[in-house]
Design a protein around this motif. Sequence first.
Motif, PDB file in Angstrom:
ATOM      1  N   HIS A   1       4.190  10.990  -0.011  1.00  0.00           N
ATOM      2  CA  HIS A   1       3.476  10.548   1.191  1.00  0.00           C
ATOM      3  C   HIS A   1       4.418  10.235   2.351  1.00  0.00           C
ATOM      4  CE1 HIS A   1      -0.465  10.446  -0.689  1.00  0.00           C
ATOM      5  NE2 HIS A   1       0.138   9.979  -1.756  1.00  0.00           N
ATOM      6  N   ASN A   2       5.534   9.588   2.068  1.00  0.00           N
ATOM      7  CA  ASN A   2       6.511   9.240   3.107  1.00  0.00           C
ATOM      8  C   ASN A   2       5.854   8.704   4.372  1.00  0.00           C
ATOM      9  OD1 ASN A   2       8.847   9.836   1.658  1.00  0.00           O
ATOM     10  ND2 ASN A   2       8.749  11.999   2.208  1.00  0.00           N
ATOM     11  N   LYS A   3       5.156   7.573   4.253  1.00  0.00           N
ATOM     12  CA  LYS A   3       4.526   6.971   5.424  1.00  0.00           C
ATOM     13  C   LYS A   3       4.389   5.472   5.238  1.00  0.00           C
ATOM     14  CE  LYS A   3      -0.354   7.519   4.171  1.00  0.00           C
ATOM     15  NZ  LYS A   3      -1.630   8.051   4.645  1.00  0.00           N
ATOM     16  N   LEU A   4       4.268   4.771   6.351  1.00  0.00           N
ATOM     17  CA  LEU A   4       4.028   3.338   6.349  1.00  0.00           C
ATOM     18  C   LEU A   4       2.626   3.086   5.819  1.00  0.00           C
ATOM     19  CD1 LEU A   4       5.022   0.505   7.292  1.00  0.00           C
ATOM     20  CD2 LEU A   4       3.919   1.008   9.488  1.00  0.00           C
ATOM     21  N   VAL A   5       2.513   2.130   4.898  1.00  0.00           N
ATOM     22  CA  VAL A   5       1.207   1.777   4.355  1.00  0.00           C
ATOM     23  C   VAL A   5       0.979   0.274   4.481  1.00  0.00           C
ATOM     24  CG1 VAL A   5       1.086   3.729   2.747  1.00  0.00           C
ATOM     25  CG2 VAL A   5       2.084   1.558   1.979  1.00  0.00           C
ATOM     26  N   ARG A   6      -0.268  -0.121   4.348  1.00  0.00           N
ATOM     27  CA  ARG A   6      -0.609  -1.543   4.389  1.00  0.00           C
ATOM     28  C   ARG A   6       0.081  -2.283   3.242  1.00  0.00           C
ATOM     29  NH1 ARG A   6      -5.333  -3.294   7.160  1.00  0.00           N
ATOM     30  NH2 ARG A   6      -6.206  -1.657   8.482  1.00  0.00           N
ATOM     31  N   ASP A   7       0.310  -3.565   3.439  1.00  0.00           N
ATOM     32  CA  ASP A   7       1.098  -4.387   2.522  1.00  0.00           C
ATOM     33  C   ASP A   7       0.571  -4.423   1.087  1.00  0.00           C
ATOM     34  OD1 ASP A   7       2.663  -4.978   4.727  1.00  0.00           O
ATOM     35  OD2 ASP A   7       1.709  -6.909   5.093  1.00  0.00           O
ATOM     36  N   ARG A   8      -0.719  -4.337   0.903  1.00  0.00           N
ATOM     37  CA  ARG A   8      -1.276  -4.469  -0.444  1.00  0.00           C
ATOM     38  C   ARG A   8      -1.465  -3.131  -1.158  1.00  0.00           C
ATOM     39  NH1 ARG A   8      -6.182  -7.820  -1.155  1.00  0.00           N
ATOM     40  NH2 ARG A   8      -5.452  -7.749  -3.288  1.00  0.00           N
TER      41      ARG A   8
ATOM     42  N   LYS B   1      14.486  -0.486  12.849  1.00  0.00           N
ATOM     43  CA  LYS B   1      14.347   0.750  13.640  1.00  0.00           C
ATOM     44  C   LYS B   1      13.336   1.684  12.987  1.00  0.00           C
ATOM     45  CE  LYS B   1      15.763   4.213  16.427  1.00  0.00           C
ATOM     46  NZ  LYS B   1      14.575   5.001  16.647  1.00  0.00           N
ATOM     47  N   GLU B   2      13.443   1.868  11.668  1.00  0.00           N
ATOM     48  CA  GLU B   2      12.492   2.723  10.968  1.00  0.00           C
ATOM     49  C   GLU B   2      11.074   2.159  11.071  1.00  0.00           C
ATOM     50  OE1 GLU B   2      14.859   4.593   7.182  1.00  0.00           O
ATOM     51  OE2 GLU B   2      14.535   2.407   7.195  1.00  0.00           O
ATOM     52  N   TYR B   3      10.960   0.838  10.964  1.00  0.00           N
ATOM     53  CA  TYR B   3       9.655   0.177  11.007  1.00  0.00           C
ATOM     54  C   TYR B   3       8.943   0.438  12.330  1.00  0.00           C
ATOM     55  CZ  TYR B   3       6.246  -3.678  10.937  1.00  0.00           C
ATOM     56  OH  TYR B   3       5.099  -4.435  11.008  1.00  0.00           O
ATOM     57  N   ILE B   4       9.630   0.234  13.453  1.00  0.00           N
ATOM     58  CA  ILE B   4       8.973   0.448  14.744  1.00  0.00           C
ATOM     59  C   ILE B   4       8.645   1.927  14.935  1.00  0.00           C
ATOM     60  CG2 ILE B   4      11.076   0.615  16.137  1.00  0.00           C
ATOM     61  CD1 ILE B   4       7.726  -0.972  17.212  1.00  0.00           C
ATOM     62  N   ASP B   5       9.537   2.814  14.489  1.00  0.00           N
ATOM     63  CA  ASP B   5       9.252   4.254  14.578  1.00  0.00           C
ATOM     64  C   ASP B   5       8.010   4.602  13.765  1.00  0.00           C
ATOM     65  OD1 ASP B   5      11.468   4.601  16.200  1.00  0.00           O
ATOM     66  OD2 ASP B   5      12.723   5.458  14.608  1.00  0.00           O
ATOM     67  N   GLU B   6       7.900   4.043  12.565  1.00  0.00           N
ATOM     68  CA  GLU B   6       6.745   4.329  11.702  1.00  0.00           C
ATOM     69  C   GLU B   6       5.466   3.691  12.240  1.00  0.00           C
ATOM     70  OE1 GLU B   6       6.521   6.490   9.086  1.00  0.00           O
ATOM     71  OE2 GLU B   6       8.556   7.042   9.664  1.00  0.00           O
ATOM     72  N   LEU B   7       5.576   2.501  12.830  1.00  0.00           N
ATOM     73  CA  LEU B   7       4.397   1.894  13.459  1.00  0.00           C
ATOM     74  C   LEU B   7       3.885   2.766  14.601  1.00  0.00           C
ATOM     75  CD1 LEU B   7       5.129  -1.943  13.723  1.00  0.00           C
ATOM     76  CD2 LEU B   7       3.229  -0.850  12.497  1.00  0.00           C
TER      77      LEU B   7
ATOM     78  N   ALA C   1       2.544  -5.956  18.305  1.00  0.00           N
ATOM     79  CA  ALA C   1       2.730  -7.171  19.106  1.00  0.00           C
ATOM     80  C   ALA C   1       3.700  -8.117  18.409  1.00  0.00           C
ATOM     81  CB  ALA C   1       1.390  -7.856  19.360  1.00  0.00           C
ATOM     82  N   GLU C   2       3.503  -8.309  17.110  1.00  0.00           N
ATOM     83  CA  GLU C   2       4.383  -9.195  16.340  1.00  0.00           C
ATOM     84  C   GLU C   2       5.816  -8.667  16.331  1.00  0.00           C
ATOM     85  OE1 GLU C   2       4.797 -10.638  11.761  1.00  0.00           O
ATOM     86  OE2 GLU C   2       2.781 -10.674  12.613  1.00  0.00           O
ATOM     87  N   TYR C   3       5.969  -7.357  16.161  1.00  0.00           N
ATOM     88  CA  TYR C   3       7.309  -6.761  16.161  1.00  0.00           C
ATOM     89  C   TYR C   3       8.035  -7.077  17.474  1.00  0.00           C
ATOM     90  CZ  TYR C   3      11.122  -3.455  16.264  1.00  0.00           C
ATOM     91  OH  TYR C   3      12.381  -2.900  16.368  1.00  0.00           O
ATOM     92  N   HIS C   4       7.293  -7.056  18.578  1.00  0.00           N
ATOM     93  CA  HIS C   4       7.879  -7.307  19.901  1.00  0.00           C
ATOM     94  C   HIS C   4       7.948  -8.796  20.229  1.00  0.00           C
ATOM     95  CE1 HIS C   4       8.395  -3.154  20.987  1.00  0.00           C
ATOM     96  NE2 HIS C   4       7.172  -2.891  20.583  1.00  0.00           N
ATOM     97  N   GLY C   5       7.759  -9.645  19.211  1.00  0.00           N
ATOM     98  CA  GLY C   5       7.892 -11.084  19.409  1.00  0.00           C
ATOM     99  C   GLY C   5       6.725 -11.699  20.153  1.00  0.00           C
ATOM    100  N   SER C   6       5.584 -11.070  20.081  1.00  0.00           N
ATOM    101  CA  SER C   6       4.412 -11.531  20.807  1.00  0.00           C
ATOM    102  C   SER C   6       3.261 -11.748  19.828  1.00  0.00           C
ATOM    103  CB  SER C   6       4.040 -10.492  21.873  1.00  0.00           C
ATOM    104  OG  SER C   6       3.005 -10.977  22.692  1.00  0.00           O
ATOM    105  N   SER C   7       2.065 -11.769  20.376  1.00  0.00           N
ATOM    106  CA  SER C   7       0.865 -11.936  19.552  1.00  0.00           C
ATOM    107  C   SER C   7      -0.256 -11.129  20.175  1.00  0.00           C
ATOM    108  CB  SER C   7       0.451 -13.414  19.508  1.00  0.00           C
ATOM    109  OG  SER C   7       0.037 -13.829  20.806  1.00  0.00           O
ATOM    110  N   ILE C   8      -1.274 -10.886  19.397  1.00  0.00           N
ATOM    111  CA  ILE C   8      -2.424 -10.162  19.920  1.00  0.00           C
ATOM    112  C   ILE C   8      -3.099 -10.980  21.019  1.00  0.00           C
ATOM    113  CG2 ILE C   8      -4.219 -10.920  18.320  1.00  0.00           C
ATOM    114  CD1 ILE C   8      -3.585  -7.283  19.462  1.00  0.00           C
ATOM    115  N   GLU C   9      -2.977 -12.292  20.939  1.00  0.00           N
ATOM    116  CA  GLU C   9      -3.554 -13.156  21.985  1.00  0.00           C
ATOM    117  C   GLU C   9      -2.836 -12.939  23.319  1.00  0.00           C
ATOM    118  OE1 GLU C   9      -4.660 -14.570  18.085  1.00  0.00           O
ATOM    119  OE2 GLU C   9      -2.629 -14.329  18.895  1.00  0.00           O
ATOM    120  N   GLU C  10      -1.515 -12.790  23.276  1.00  0.00           N
ATOM    121  CA  GLU C  10      -0.774 -12.524  24.513  1.00  0.00           C
ATOM    122  C   GLU C  10      -1.129 -11.143  25.054  1.00  0.00           C
ATOM    123  OE1 GLU C  10       3.748 -12.328  26.367  1.00  0.00           O
ATOM    124  OE2 GLU C  10       3.484 -12.991  24.298  1.00  0.00           O
TER     125      GLU C  10
END
Length: 108
Positions: A4-11, A31-37, A72-81
């Motif tokens: 599959h080679n893809k980002l998946v949900r945590d569970r 770096k890989e995480y943001i690219d995959e997101l 949003a979390e990756y960029h140090g923010s929140s969905i509220e912001e």
Amino acid sequence: MPVHNKLVRDRIPEIIEATGKKYSTRLLSDKEYIDELKKKSFEELQEYVETDNKEDAIEELADVLEIMHALAEYHGSSIEEVEEVRRSKAAKRGGFKEKIYLIEVEDE
């Protein structure tokens, strides 16, 4: 074994494990995480575009929103912001509720 080679949900590993199937995973670098997101955001948006009923559309929009939370979390923010910025832009420039389609604008 399908690759599959893809980002998946945590569970997802836990869910796969419950079926008794073997699997492999690894943790991504930042770096890989943001690219995959970013890739995942296009994948989820494409799945939304391909829906043809309300239930599927809402399901896919929920996936898009989950990616937005993670970004949003990756960029140090929140969905509220992000929502605050969205509201501010909507107040200044409007939203998309009126279905306005711009044809052309005269050059100077």
